[in-house]
Every structure is written in C-alpha cells, then in structure tokens.
Design an enzyme around this catalytic site. Structure first.
Site, PDB file in Angstrom:
ATOM      1  N   SER A 117       0.826  -1.217   0.000  1.00  0.00           N
ATOM      2  CA  SER A 117       0.000   0.000   0.000  1.00  0.00           C
ATOM      3  C   SER A 117       0.851   1.255   0.000  1.00  0.00           C
ATOM      4  CB  SER A 117      -0.866  -0.002   1.261  1.00  0.00           C
ATOM      5  OG  SER A 117      -1.498   1.236   1.421  1.00  0.00           O
ATOM      6  N   TYR A 141      -2.051   0.230  10.081  1.00  0.00           N
ATOM      7  CA  TYR A 141      -2.274  -0.536   8.838  1.00  0.00           C
ATOM      8  C   TYR A 141      -1.044  -0.425   7.916  1.00  0.00           C
ATOM      9  CZ  TYR A 141      -3.787  -0.987   3.984  1.00  0.00           C
ATOM     10  OH  TYR A 141      -3.846  -1.294   2.651  1.00  0.00           O
ATOM     11  N   LYS A 145       1.939  -3.295   6.568  1.00  0.00           N
ATOM     12  CA  LYS A 145       2.338  -3.556   5.174  1.00  0.00           C
ATOM     13  C   LYS A 145       3.850  -3.403   5.011  1.00  0.00           C
ATOM     14  CE  LYS A 145      -1.720  -4.402   3.346  1.00  0.00           C
ATOM     15  NZ  LYS A 145      -2.060  -5.639   2.647  1.00  0.00           N
TER      16      LYS A 145
HETATM   17  C1  UD1 Z   1      -6.055   4.657   2.952  1.00  0.00           C
HETATM   18  C2  UD1 Z   1      -4.597   4.390   2.824  1.00  0.00           C
HETATM   19  C3  UD1 Z   1      -4.377   3.549   1.599  1.00  0.00           C
HETATM   20  C4  UD1 Z   1      -5.144   2.269   1.755  1.00  0.00           C
HETATM   21  C5  UD1 Z   1      -6.597   2.574   1.921  1.00  0.00           C
HETATM   22  C6  UD1 Z   1      -7.302   1.263   2.233  1.00  0.00           C
HETATM   23  C7  UD1 Z   1      -3.231   6.150   3.815  1.00  0.00           C
HETATM   24  C8  UD1 Z   1      -2.593   7.473   3.612  1.00  0.00           C
HETATM   25  N1  UD1 Z   1      -3.876   5.640   2.762  1.00  0.00           N
HETATM   26  O1  UD1 Z   1      -6.400   5.472   1.850  1.00  0.00           O
HETATM   27  O2  UD1 Z   1      -3.023   3.282   1.446  1.00  0.00           O
HETATM   28  O3  UD1 Z   1      -4.928   1.436   0.661  1.00  0.00           O
HETATM   29  O4  UD1 Z   1      -6.795   3.467   3.007  1.00  0.00           O
HETATM   30  O5  UD1 Z   1      -8.470   1.442   2.928  1.00  0.00           O
HETATM   31  O6  UD1 Z   1      -3.150   5.568   4.871  1.00  0.00           O
HETATM   32  N2  UD1 Z   1     -12.888  10.822   2.714  1.00  0.00           N
HETATM   33  C9  UD1 Z   1     -13.913  11.707   3.048  1.00  0.00           C
HETATM   34  N3  UD1 Z   1     -15.039  11.199   3.587  1.00  0.00           N
HETATM   35  C10 UD1 Z   1     -15.228   9.865   3.814  1.00  0.00           C
HETATM   36  C11 UD1 Z   1     -14.176   8.965   3.470  1.00  0.00           C
HETATM   37  C12 UD1 Z   1     -13.019   9.492   2.926  1.00  0.00           C
HETATM   38  O7  UD1 Z   1     -13.790  12.924   2.859  1.00  0.00           O
HETATM   39  O8  UD1 Z   1     -16.278   9.477   4.334  1.00  0.00           O
HETATM   40  C13 UD1 Z   1     -11.667  11.362   2.122  1.00  0.00           C
HETATM   41  C14 UD1 Z   1     -10.429  11.094   2.948  1.00  0.00           C
HETATM   42  O9  UD1 Z   1     -10.199  12.107   3.862  1.00  0.00           O
HETATM   43  C15 UD1 Z   1      -9.359  11.020   1.859  1.00  0.00           C
HETATM   44  C16 UD1 Z   1     -10.097  10.493   0.642  1.00  0.00           C
HETATM   45  O10 UD1 Z   1     -11.480  10.710   0.894  1.00  0.00           O
HETATM   46  O11 UD1 Z   1      -8.900  12.313   1.578  1.00  0.00           O
HETATM   47  C17 UD1 Z   1      -9.866   9.018   0.403  1.00  0.00           C
HETATM   48  O12 UD1 Z   1     -10.089   8.319   1.624  1.00  0.00           O
HETATM   49  P1  UD1 Z   1     -10.119   6.726   1.717  1.00  0.00           P
HETATM   50  O13 UD1 Z   1     -10.945   6.184   0.632  1.00  0.00           O
HETATM   51  O14 UD1 Z   1     -10.480   6.379   3.123  1.00  0.00           O
HETATM   52  O15 UD1 Z   1      -8.653   6.281   1.395  1.00  0.00           O
HETATM   53  P2  UD1 Z   1      -7.254   6.789   2.001  1.00  0.00           P
HETATM   54  O16 UD1 Z   1      -7.372   7.152   3.430  1.00  0.00           O
HETATM   55  O17 UD1 Z   1      -6.691   7.801   1.055  1.00  0.00           O
END
Ligand code: UD1
Length: 320
Positions: A117, A141, A145
């Site tokens: 990841s 997490y 990895k």
């Molecule tokens: C994280 C991990 C990534 C992993 C993935 C698996 C980090 C930096 N990244 O990705 O490596 O493979 O999880 O689950 O640790 N968001 C919202 N509202 C929501 C959900 C998300 O605004 O309800 C935003 C988050 O703040 C982020 C983006 O959407 O900016 C993507 O979030 P998400 O899909 O949870 O993935 P990551 O956190 O980027």
C-alpha cells in the site's frame, strides 16, 4: 502457464486478480475465509478452498497443491480501526503473512505477489511519490504492510523465495464487464460511501476537511482502477517466473483527484446532487498523495488503462 494460489481471492481486489489471471490463461485456486470476501465474487473456473491464514494446518494443506506462485491479498485494511485495534492488525496482517511465507518455503513455492500500500510512505516529503521515498507510515495498517515487505526481503535473501510488493494507491472501480458484483460491505473508503449515499443506503457523505492547501481545499488522492491493478499482478507473476528479481512497485495513475472533484464526477455519473456535509479533518490524512509509476512501467511494462475518474466511477455505479 502458471498455477496460482490467490489468498483473499474472494475479496474486492482479489476477485479482479482472479479474473485477470484466468483471462491470461493461468490456473487459479482461491483461498479465502469469507470474512470480507464473498461467494458471489468467485469464478467457477477457479477452485475454491475456504480457509483462514491463521489456520496454519489448512494453509499448509492448500499450499501443497503444486503452485508456481501465490498472490496474497488477505488483509484488514481499515485505517481508523488499525489505530484503535492494532492487535487485530498484528495478528491478521503480520502473523497471517508470516504463516503464508512459512507455508510457501515449507512447500517449495517460490514466487509471491504481495498486496502492499501507499500507506507505507506516510506524509509525502515530495511528489509524485516514487519507491525511494522514505517510509514513515502514519497508521498501524501502513506499518503492517511495511513490516511484511521487510520480512519478504529477508526471506528472499535467506531462502529460495522471490516477491513483488505492489503498493497500491487508492483502488476504485469494478470490472467493466460486470463479472464481479460483490459490493464491499462496510467499507470506510470514499467511493463506496459516495455510492451508499447515491443508492440511498446512507443519508449523507461527510467530507473530511476543506482547509487543506490544495486547489479546492479537499484532500487529493491518486485513484486507480482495480482492473488495472489486477493486470499488474498477472504481469508481476509472469516476470517473477521469467526470473525477475524481487522488487517493490507503486501502482497509481500519476494523477491526483480531490474529494470535491470525486463528488462532482460521481454526481455526473448518477445524474443528481448528493447530500454532502463538510466536516473536520480526519486524523492522519495527508493533503496530497500521488504516485510515480515509472518503476512499474519499467519493470512490468505496466500502465493504467483508465485515467478518467468519471469513467472509473461509472464502472462502480454499474453494479448498483
Ligand atoms: C487509505 C490508505 C491507503 C489504503 C486505503 C485502504 C493512507 C494514507 N492511505 O487510503 O493506502 O490502501 O486506506 O483502505 O493511509 N474521505 C472523506 N469522507 C469519507 C471517506 C473518505 O472525505 O467518508 C476522504 C479522505 O479524507 C481522503 C479520501 O477521501 O482524503 C480518500 O479516503 P479513503 O478512501 O479512506 O482512502 P485513504 O485514506 O486515502
């Protein structure tokens, strides 16, 4: 043609890997405990063995089926949960992976493609992130990895064992041919939540922070189509079997999309406005994560076929 054991092959990414392997003419067996994987994601052309990576006897038995390679995608992946219940991630991700490594060396299976990841890098020190970027995971997490990558590196020095660690950025989308329809249940990731809102299963989407130093204030991520990821696993197995050295490779598109842009693209796809509220930042979220995939291009000859998020989101909306 290779005979491949896909551990976690009933899951979201795993099922796409199984399809890509079958499509390339490889033989596939799936090992999965169905904790988050689903039977609906299984392919009839692939043998299914129901089992847990913590059950060493069952794992050894499955591994003794004369495989050329293993793809390991059996992991817990909820970043927030990993900070609250690290012990679950230690057991499942770290102990489970060590069980797989030990079963492989015990059964003489040499080649492993591992689902790693972008979370191994942590807060970016420069962009785009290449594989030489320092490792400072922000969450447990990501730490698990990174640790597994280190174990693989040691095993590759000590044993007749080789690996490719594929560091995914943000996996989204579904098989465009509609062969994989197991919607992820309870996912905490952005697009599954957007789809829950669009389909009426959830009332609203909370955007975590709009005060980041980005073009619209929301976080930017590199969203890569799951079928593109899947294809990289096939290439990695083929390269390992052709004698390639062990390696770790980023898989992304090199293109960043903000949360607001994702919402706008999703609204276009579903044809209406979504109920969105702006909330505070989520702890541990970097403002921007974008991959350099130059190394994957060089080592595997891989490039993402999908680069338009709207098109990718449409493949997810199609399974609703
Ligand atoms: C994280 C991990 C990534 C992993 C993935 C698996 C980090 C930096 N990244 O990705 O490596 O493979 O999880 O689950 O640790 N968001 C919202 N509202 C929501 C959900 C998300 O605004 O309800 C935003 C988050 O703040 C982020 C983006 O959407 O900016 C993507 O979030 P998400 O899909 O949870 O993935 P990551 O956190 O980027």
């Amino acid at each position: 043609m290779a005979k491949v054991l896909v551990i976690g092959g009933a899951g979201y990414i795993g099922s796409h890997v199984v399809k890509a392997l079958l499509k390339s003419g490889h033989g596939v067996a799936v090992y999965d405990n169905l904790s988050t994987g689903q039977k609906i994601n299984l392919f009839k052309e692939a043998e299914f063995i129901e089992g847990d990576i913590l059950d060493t006897a069952a794992l050894q038995k499955a591994m003794s089926g004369g495989f050329d390679a293993v793809v390991h995608l059996a992991a817990k992946k909820a970043v927030g949960e990993s900070m609250e219940k690290p012990e679950i991630y230690s057991t499942n991700n770290i102990c489970g992976s060590l069980n797989i490594l030990n079963a492989m060396v015990g059964c003489g299976v040499r080649n492993l493609v591992f689902s790693s990841s972008a979370a191994v890098y942590g807060m970016p020190e420069y962009l785009p992130i290449d594989e030489k970027h320092p490792f400072h995971p922000l969450n447990y997490y990501g730490f698990t990895k990174l640790e597994i990558e280190k174990y693989m590196e040691w095993y590759s020095r000590l044993k007749d064992f080789r690996y490719m660690a594929l560091r995914y950025f943000n996996a989204i989308g579904y098989d465009a041919e509609g062969d994989i329809r197991g919607r992820e249940i309870g996912s905490q990731n952005l697009l599954p939540i957007v789809m829950d809102v669009a389909a009426g299963r959830r009332e609203k989407l909370s955007v975590f922070g709009r005060d980041y130093e980005t073009r619209d204030g929301t976080c930017i991520r590199d969203y890569v189509h799951v079928s593109d990821l899947a294809r990289a696993h096939v290439l990695a197995i083929e390269k390992l079997m052709a004698g390639a050295e062990s390696d770790s490779l980023n898989l992304g598109t090199g293109k960043g999309t903000s949360v607001d842009e994702m919402i706008q693209a999703a609204e276009k796809v579903v044809g209406r406005k979504l109920n969105v509220e702006y909330a505070g930042r989520r702890a541990g979220d970097p403002a921007v994560l974008v991959a350099s995939y130059d190394k994957a291009k060089k080592v595997l000859g891989w490039e993402p076929a999908y680069t338009d998020v709207e098109e990718i989101i449409r493949t997810t909306w199609n399974i609703e």
